[in-house]
Scaffold this active site. Structure first.
Site, short mmCIF file in Angstrom:
data_model
loop_
_atom_site.label_atom_id
_atom_site.label_comp_id
_atom_site.label_asym_id
_atom_site.label_seq_id
_atom_site.Cartn_x
_atom_site.Cartn_y
_atom_site.Cartn_z
N ASP A 179 0.84 -1.20 0.00
CA ASP A 179 0.00 0.00 0.00
C ASP A 179 0.88 1.25 0.00
O ASP A 179 2.06 1.19 0.33
CB ASP A 179 -0.83 0.05 1.29
CG ASP A 179 -1.94 -0.97 1.29
OD1 ASP A 179 -2.24 -1.52 0.23
OD2 ASP A 179 -2.50 -1.19 2.37
N LYS A 183 -3.45 3.36 -2.47
CA LYS A 183 -4.80 3.91 -2.53
C LYS A 183 -4.81 5.23 -1.79
O LYS A 183 -4.12 5.40 -0.81
CB LYS A 183 -5.79 3.00 -1.82
CG LYS A 183 -6.24 1.86 -2.66
CD LYS A 183 -7.36 1.15 -1.94
CE LYS A 183 -7.15 -0.32 -1.99
NZ LYS A 183 -7.96 -1.01 -1.01
N MET A 223 -9.06 7.80 9.33
CA MET A 223 -9.61 8.33 8.07
C MET A 223 -10.70 9.38 8.31
O MET A 223 -11.70 9.40 7.60
CB MET A 223 -10.19 7.18 7.22
CG MET A 223 -9.18 6.14 6.82
SD MET A 223 -9.89 4.69 6.02
CE MET A 223 -10.50 3.75 7.42
N1 SAH Z 1 -4.50 -0.87 8.72
C1 SAH Z 1 -4.11 0.45 9.17
C2 SAH Z 1 -5.19 1.49 8.91
C3 SAH Z 1 -5.52 1.71 7.46
S1 SAH Z 1 -6.70 2.99 7.24
C4 SAH Z 1 -3.74 0.41 10.65
O1 SAH Z 1 -3.99 -0.58 11.33
O2 SAH Z 1 -3.16 1.39 11.13
C5 SAH Z 1 -5.67 4.38 6.93
C6 SAH Z 1 -5.77 5.37 8.08
O3 SAH Z 1 -4.93 4.97 9.16
C7 SAH Z 1 -5.28 6.75 7.74
O4 SAH Z 1 -6.28 7.50 7.06
C8 SAH Z 1 -5.02 7.32 9.12
O5 SAH Z 1 -6.21 7.70 9.75
C9 SAH Z 1 -4.46 6.11 9.84
N2 SAH Z 1 -2.99 6.09 9.84
C10 SAH Z 1 -2.19 5.15 9.30
N3 SAH Z 1 -0.89 5.42 9.53
C11 SAH Z 1 -0.86 6.56 10.26
C12 SAH Z 1 0.19 7.35 10.81
N4 SAH Z 1 1.48 7.04 10.66
N5 SAH Z 1 -0.16 8.46 11.51
C13 SAH Z 1 -1.45 8.79 11.68
N6 SAH Z 1 -2.48 8.08 11.17
C14 SAH Z 1 -2.20 6.98 10.47
#
Ligand code: SAH
Length: 261
Positions: free
Chosen positions: A46, A68, A180
């Site tokens: 991703d 995405k 998100m």
């Molecule tokens: N599977 C991932 C989430 C995917 S959805 C997990 O478990 O973290 C994607 C969302 O995750 C982003 O829109 C944001 O809200 C959050 N996100 C992912 N990485 C991040 C980071 N380093 N800092 C802040 N938010 C993050």
């Protein structure tokens, strides 16, 4: 007696490893994720996966990005599922690398189902989800004993926001973490206040948690959309709502600024 050639063994089917890459900092990978990445022949990743993590793959590994974003879909989910199945049926082991944890808002469930339906073995490697990485990096104890006894993770993207029932997820003694939710910050505020949450409830917005350029912005619920707009907060970012969001102190943040490269 006629000699028949020995039957050729069927091509082995590859395994799809659904691997969590954590919130960004490569040191927050699990040992298993690091081992699989270092030995990978094919990585399907991703956009959220940090370049420093991809750099851990062998130089001759094939890297396929299926990045995405909210507005730009490089590859639809069906095509990603088909790609994983096709490669595995061709005998290739696949490391399917996802930000955070594969089963927390990562669509790992759909990919696992598609693989199983095609007879492809799946192995799941959990990762540190963004909420946990961000909380640690911002010094926010999600269930600090004095401030919260429950924590909930919700998805705040536009699609379906109005239909989601968040009653009881936020409030006194409760922590709500929204993934998100940047684009819908104003709608989220209205929804929570309509549900009875105090406009003065503390919030924190954590951008780029555990990555270079991480920012932690604090305020109260009524000002959430202003925080996002005034500071031009960009994805990826998380919103934490609850009393715990006000508890980290400045000395902790100074420490973090030094440790996050
Ligand atoms: N599977 C991932 C989430 C995917 S959805 C997990 O478990 O973290 C994607 C969302 O995750 C982003 O829109 C944001 O809200 C959050 N996100 C992912 N990485 C991040 C980071 N380093 N800092 C802040 N938010 C993050």
């Amino acid at each position: 007696m006629e000699m028949r050639p020995a039957p050729k063994p069927a091509d082995p089917i590859g395994t799809v490893h659904l691997v969590g890459a954590g919130p960004g900092d490569p040191e927050l990978l699990t040992l298993r994720a690091a081992r699989l990445i270092a030995a990978a022949r094919l990585i399907v990743h991703d956009g959220l996966v940090d370049p420093a993590i991809l750099a851990m793959a062998p130089a001759d590994a094939r890297l396929i990005s299926v990045a995405k974003s909210r507005s730009r879909h490089t590859m639809p989910q069906d095509a990603i599922n088909a790609l994983l199945v096709r490669e595995a049926l061709a005998g290739n082991d696949v490391v399917r690398l996802k930000g955070g944890d594969p089963f927390v808002f990562g669509r790992g469930g759909e990919e696992a189902e598609a693989c199983r339906a095609a007879g492809v073995p799946v192995a799941v490697v959990p990762g540190i989800s963004a909420a946990l990485g961000a909380a640690a990096a911002a010094g926010i104890a999600l269930t600090h004993r004095d401030a919260a006894s429950t924590v909930s993770f919700v998805a705040g993207q536009c699609k379906g926001l109005a239909d989601q029932d968040w009653t009881g997820l936020a409030g006194h003694g409760r922590t709500l973490v929204i993934y998100m939710g940047l684009a819908t910050a104003a709608a989220i505020t209205d929804k929570l206040i309509a549900d009875g949450l105090s406009p003065a409830m503390p919030v924190a917005v954590i951008e780029n948690a555990t990555r270079p350029g991480m920012r932690v912005l604090r305020g109260v619920l009524a000002g959430l959309d202003r925080i996002v707009a005034d500071h031009a907060v960009k994805s990826p970012a998380l919103i934490v709502i609850g009393e715990v969001a006000a508890r980290a102190d400045a000395s902790e943040l100074a420490f973090i600024a030094e440790t996050v490269r």
